[in-house]
Motif scaffolding. Structure first.
Motif: not given
Lengths: 168, 775, 146
Positions: B608-636
């Protein structure tokens, strides 16, 4: 030694009254009758004799009690009841009202117990429904038999029941 | 337990009604020293009327010595197991008897000992012969089991006897039923004639197991049933002349429930597996499988567990498959062995007769999606700070004519050593070395030797760590080709610095006081450029770019390519830890790599031409006793595009209620939606579904729908599934399964498919509430 | 914003015995404990003031997505670590708990050897993550009893 039947009868009481006409005697207050191994304690006892010389005794107590050693064994039998009647003609002992009898650790309880020494016939009755309704004793006959230590695995020996009683 | 096919686990208490049947009193045991509590004289009742009219009994018996009545009101020794153990309580309206010869308890007579009891209108006991007769509403009870009938006769000495037309209720599974005759055949041995068994509540006769003759032997813990009919809604659906089953927990040879199913390519099929319990640690399952259009197939599985080694062997054989006009077979050998605490070995050999074997004959995705079957054997030695492995590995590649792939290299053999010697004068010495012979039918072959010693110097406190590390990666090849460059080599130094801080604070969120951590981390790597185009490539490719990879020294996997690098990775992780246990509730993470120089080595994807790599972002865990969520993004940042986006949410309020939503996007590669759910529909019905649709190829990859009706003591489930098995090929599978609680399952078992297709799926019998009528 | 440097983690037990789990996991966990805390590891559970039981380390592989051709496109690697910790008298310091982690791995049937090594890398990464979380939980024991 000789069976109880052939033993003399001794009787103590606070007071005793006799009525020769009706051949009845009434004893009151800490009445204790002993005949061989048999001992009867009561608050009041009425003894009558019929024409043939057979005696009929009625003991009242709260409760009245009796105690006797079984012939040929060293086991004691005890009984309690509000009223006990003994008829030497029929050799029947009857216990009335909260009757309770115990031999060794086995015990039976009912509102009426009768035993005929001649026929070995016994009967234990509950107090029937009406008394039950009046909140009397549970109206049921209840027997508790403690586990016995049986000698040997002799197939014929009764499971439970006092071993010695069988041997005769 | 045999794997896969559920065993017809006939309920051990099947038709073994109240084991109240007395067992032979054992040795005269020392009576429990229970002190005879002198009964309190009962409160004097009111002046009583004359006692119940005392019926004179005919004094038939000859007078034996005078014995007071009490002695004869002895216990009627009904179903007591160890008579010598516990006191026996007898209650009745009347007890009569003749000395030692006969005892009669009349009027709701009840005999109780410990947790067993015999009740009847009349119980008569003859001590000399040890015979017991009970008539009128006879109820035998032991623990939670109960059997009742009009009459019972039983002999204590021989433990034999009979009860007519018994009706019984068992504790396990609330089973109940009846029989024409129940026979006690001696200690712990019973027999029932024309018995019926079900686990349905009293007013619900949905199914019955009818057994003409049932034998229960608690000594050998085996039950034998002859002429067995399974009737469902009064329709006989299964018959077997003979079946034996274990009463205890141990396994028992026997037929497993038949599996009925259909496949698009093979048509209708029936499998009748037989489970053979060879020994406690060895068993086999032989499953003849009749496939309408293909013929008879035999699937065999043998498992063994010995001291020091264990494994399993599967051999499936389908001679003359009419559809493909050839023999079809599959072989799977898996064996592990531990020679001693250091040395262990393993074999994993899989082979099938042809490329389409799984697509034609298997219905599970895990099998149909296999492209390379491993055939390898390895020996591994573990020293205290190093491990050595010797392995021989090759693959059988199953080609899909529409999407052919090049088979992987065989490694015949591979010798590898990994070691980390901590704290040598404060430094950690590491070594990764490997010697491999690469073999391939078409691609260039040769040997490769790799040695990568490293030295690192970890500095650590409670809130910070700094770990400089330096190493020399040396590689030498001996290629099977003529000419001077047949043995190229490469040596490249690798330097890295790993440093991080650990900050924390108390933070109130969701009404609780959490401990929140903040963990910044820096990872610098320097690797000079080395020309490697002349080197062969046996096992290197671009590694996925993720949170694990951004903290490694090489952006390529394998050892054939060492990417040049002069870059630093910065990352920030923050965790929310539960107040008292510090269990991780929620985690946020950000990471990006910054290059000081543009790397020159390229393998699969362009630099990739850019000196900055893709940005990685992740959120995961239990928001409430019933809700589980997991989000992962790789942005160029260079193309201002999202390279990868995975979002997953699960709503799981209660067992049996779960919904999963998944969206997976990888630029120029895949874009899929995956929705699955298990949800009750009304009180009796439950629906299951999964829909995995590829937006890019606008094609259904995996679709599944099912319904299950739970009638409490039985349930029926229908599941239909369609999976893509090749570019233009899909296979449909249809499962119908009838399950009788406490008896077993009949039909194809979709539970494994449901578990793998619907994360969070809970089989109904695990969460079913108390069935109606359950106490 | 209220953040402070994390204090030293001297746990309320001077000696600790760690047992169970598979050997690879155990070596890494012991390394983290000796490096991260002042607690000394002992081999004899009887002399230890606390015993950490690794009840199970399960590694699983699930198919996450299929390619149009029905081949595996993405795998989900899972690691499940079950553990609990008691003091010398058997009273629980940490009730039976479980740490479940997962990582995605793109899969390519033509790069079997490379993907095998990447899989090993991801399992090692999850293992370090699980060990880090266990260290946080050990520290929580200090906060509760300290």
């Amino acid at each position: 030694q000789k069976p109880d039947r052939e033993q003399p009868v001794y009787l103590e009481a606070d007071t005793g009254t006799f009525d020769n006409a009706k051949k009845t005697a009434v004893f009151t207050g800490n009445v204790v009758l002993t005949q061989g191994t048999l001992t009867i304690r009561a608050d009041r006892m009425v003894v009558t004799q019929d024409a043939d010389g057979f005696q009929h005794g009625v003991a009242y107590g709260n409760p009245a009690s009796f105690r006797q050693k079984r012939e040929g064994t060293d086991e004691w039998i005890e009984g309690w009841a509000k009223r006990m009647e003994y008829n030497s003609r029929t050799e029947t002992l009857e216990l009335f009202e909260d009757a309770r009898m115990r031999r060794g650790q086995d015990e039976v309880r009912g509102s009426y117990i009768s035993y005929n020494a001649q026929t070995e016939l016994f009967r234990v009755l509950g107090s029937g429904k009406e008394e039950n309704a009046r909140g009397g004793s549970s109206g049921r006959v209840r027997a508790v038999i403690q586990p016995k230590n049986r000698e040997g695995a002799d197939r014929a020996s009764p499971s439970g029941g006092s071993g010695s009683g069988r041997s005769r | 337990q045999p794997i896969g096919l559920p065993k017809l686990e006939v309920d051990p208490a099947l038709l073994a009604p109240a084991e109240a049947a007395p067992s032979r009193p054992g040795q005269p045991s020392k009576p429990e020293p229970s002190p005879p509590s002198p009964p309190r004289p009962e409160a004097p009742s009111s002046p009583s009327s004359a006692p119940g009219e005392a019926r004179p009994r005919d004094a038939g018996a000859d007078a034996q010595g005078s014995r007071p009545a009490e002695g004869s009101a002895r216990a009627v020794p009904g179903p007591v197991s160890r008579l010598g153990e516990k006191p026996i309580v007898v209650e009745a309206d009347r007890i009569e008897g003749i000395g030692e010869r006969e005892v009669r308890a009349e009027g709701d007579a009840v005999l109780r000992q410990d947790d067993q009891s015999l009740a009847a209108d009349l119980i008569i006991y003859y001590p000399p012969q040890e015979d017991v007769f009970a008539t009128g509403n006879v109820v035998l009870r032991r623990g939670g089991n109960m059997m009742q009938g009009p009459r019972l006769n039983f002999n204590l000495a021989s433990q034999t006897g009979e009860m007519d037309t018994p009706v019984y209720q068992l504790e396990t599974n609330n089973a109940r039923g009846d029989a024409e005759l129940f026979i006690f055949e001696g200690e712990n041995r019973y027999r029932a004639k024309h018995a019926r068994y079900t686990t349905c509540p009293v007013n619900q006769d949905d199914w019955y197991l009818r057994v003409a003759d049932l034998e229960i032997n608690r000594n050998t813990n085996i039950g034998v049933a002859r002429n067995v009919w399974l009737e469902f809604q009064d329709v006989p659906i299964l018959y077997t002349p003979y079946v034996d089953f274990p009463l205890g927990k141990d396994r028992k040879s026997g037929f497993l429930p038949p599996v009925i199913g259909t496949t698009t390519s093979g048509g209708a099929e029936v499998t009748l597996p037989y489970y053979w319990n060879i020994a406690p640690n060895r068993d086999a399952t032989i499953a003849p499988r009749v496939i309408a259009r293909r013929g008879l197939m035999l699937a065999n599985e043998f498992r063994y567990l010995e001291r020091g080694y264990s494994g399993e062997a599967k051999v499936d054989f389908l001679p003359d498959d009419q559809v493909s006009e050839r023999h079809r077979w599959a072989l799977l050998l898996q064996h592990t062995q531990t020679f001693n605490s250091q040395l262990r070995g393993a074999i994993n050999y899989q082979r099938v007769s042809d490329d389409n074997y799984f697509r034609d004959l298997a219905s599970s995705v895990t099998l149909t999606s296999q492209a390379n079957l491993p055939q390898e054997g390895l020996l591994a030695y573990a020293g205290d700070w190093w491990t050595a492995t010797a392995r021989a590995q090759k693959y059988q590649t199953l080609q899909d004519p529409l999407a052919p792939i090049t088979p992987p290299y065989d490694r015949l053999p591979q010798l590898a050593v990994r070691g980390l010697r901590p704290d040598v004068g404060g430094a950690d010495l590491g070594l990764n070395a490997e010697a491999v012979r690469f073999q391939h039918p078409t691609l260039p072959t040769g040997n490769r030797l790799v040695a990568y010693p490293t030295v690192s110097y970890p500095l650590r406190t409670s809130f910070a760590y700094v770990t400089p590390k330096v190493g020399l990666h040396y590689t030498r090849y001996d290629l099977d080709r003529p000419g001077p460059d047949a043995s190229p080599s490469r040596s490249v130094p690798i330097g890295s610095l790993d440093a991080g801080l650990l900050l924390e604070r108390d933070w109130n969120a969701f009404g609780q006081s959490f401990l929140q951590t903040l963990e910044p981390r820096l990872f610098y790597v320097y690797v000079p450029f080395r020309e490697q185009s002349g080197l062969p490539n046996f096992d290197s490719t671009d590694a996925d770019f993720n949170f694990a990879q951004i903290f490694t020294e090489n952006r390529f996997t394998g050892s054939d390519r060492i990417g040049d690098a002069n870059q630093v990775t910065l990352a920030l992780t923050s965790r929310l830890l539960e107040p008292d246990t510090s269990a991780e509730r929620l985690r946020f993470a950000l990471g990006q790599r910054f290059r000081f120089e543009r790397p020159r080595l390229q393998l699969a994807s362009p630099i990739s031409p850019s000196n900055r790599s893709d940005l990685l972002a992740a959120v995961s865990g239990r928001i409430s006793p019933a809700w589980l969520m997991d989000a992962y993004m790789q942005w160029n940042p260079g193309d201002n595009e999202t390279e990868r986006l995975n979002i997953y949410g699960r709503y799981h309020p209660a067992p049996g209620k779960v919904a999963n939503l998944g969206y997976r996007f990888t630029r120029n590669a895949l874009e899929q939606v995956d929705v699955s759910a298990q949800w009750p529909l009304g009180s009796r019905w439950q629906g299951v579904m999964r829909y995995n649709y590829s937006l890019r190829e606008s094609r259904v990859l995996d679709a599944l729908a099912g319904l299950e009706y739970d009638a409490g003591c039985w349930s029926i489930r229908f599941v239909a599934q369609r999976i893509a098995t090749a570019v233009s090929q899909a296979s449909n599978a249809f499962f119908v399964q009838l399950e009788f609680t406490g008896l077993g399952k009949i039909g194809a078992d979709p539970l494994n498919v449901l578990r793998s297709s619907i994360p969070g799926f809970t089989p109904v019998d695990l969460y079913r509430g108390p069935t109606p009528g359950e106490r | 914003c209220g953040f402070r440097l994390r204090g030293t983690q001297d746990l309320p037990f001077k000696t600790l015995h760690v047992t169970g789990g598979d050997p690879v996991f155990l070596i890494e966990l012991k390394r983290a404990i000796t490096a991260g805390t002042a607690t000394r590891l002992v081999d004899d559970p009887k002399t230890a003031e606390a015993v950490l039981y690794i009840d199970g380390v399960a590694r699983e592989r699930h198919i996450l997505s299929l390619s149009g051709a029905g081949r595996v496109r993405e795998l989900e690697l899972r690691l499940r670590v079950q553990f609990h910790m008691n003091d010398a008298q058997g009273q629980p310091f940490i009730a039976p708990s479980q740490i479940s982690l997962k990582r995605d791995l793109t899969y390519d049937d033509t790069q079997v050897l490379a993907k095998e090594q990447e899989e090993a890398l991801l399992y090692r990464d999850m293992q370090n993550d699980a060990i880090q979380q266990i260290m946080f939980r050990l520290a929580a024991v200090r906060r509760r009893t300290g």
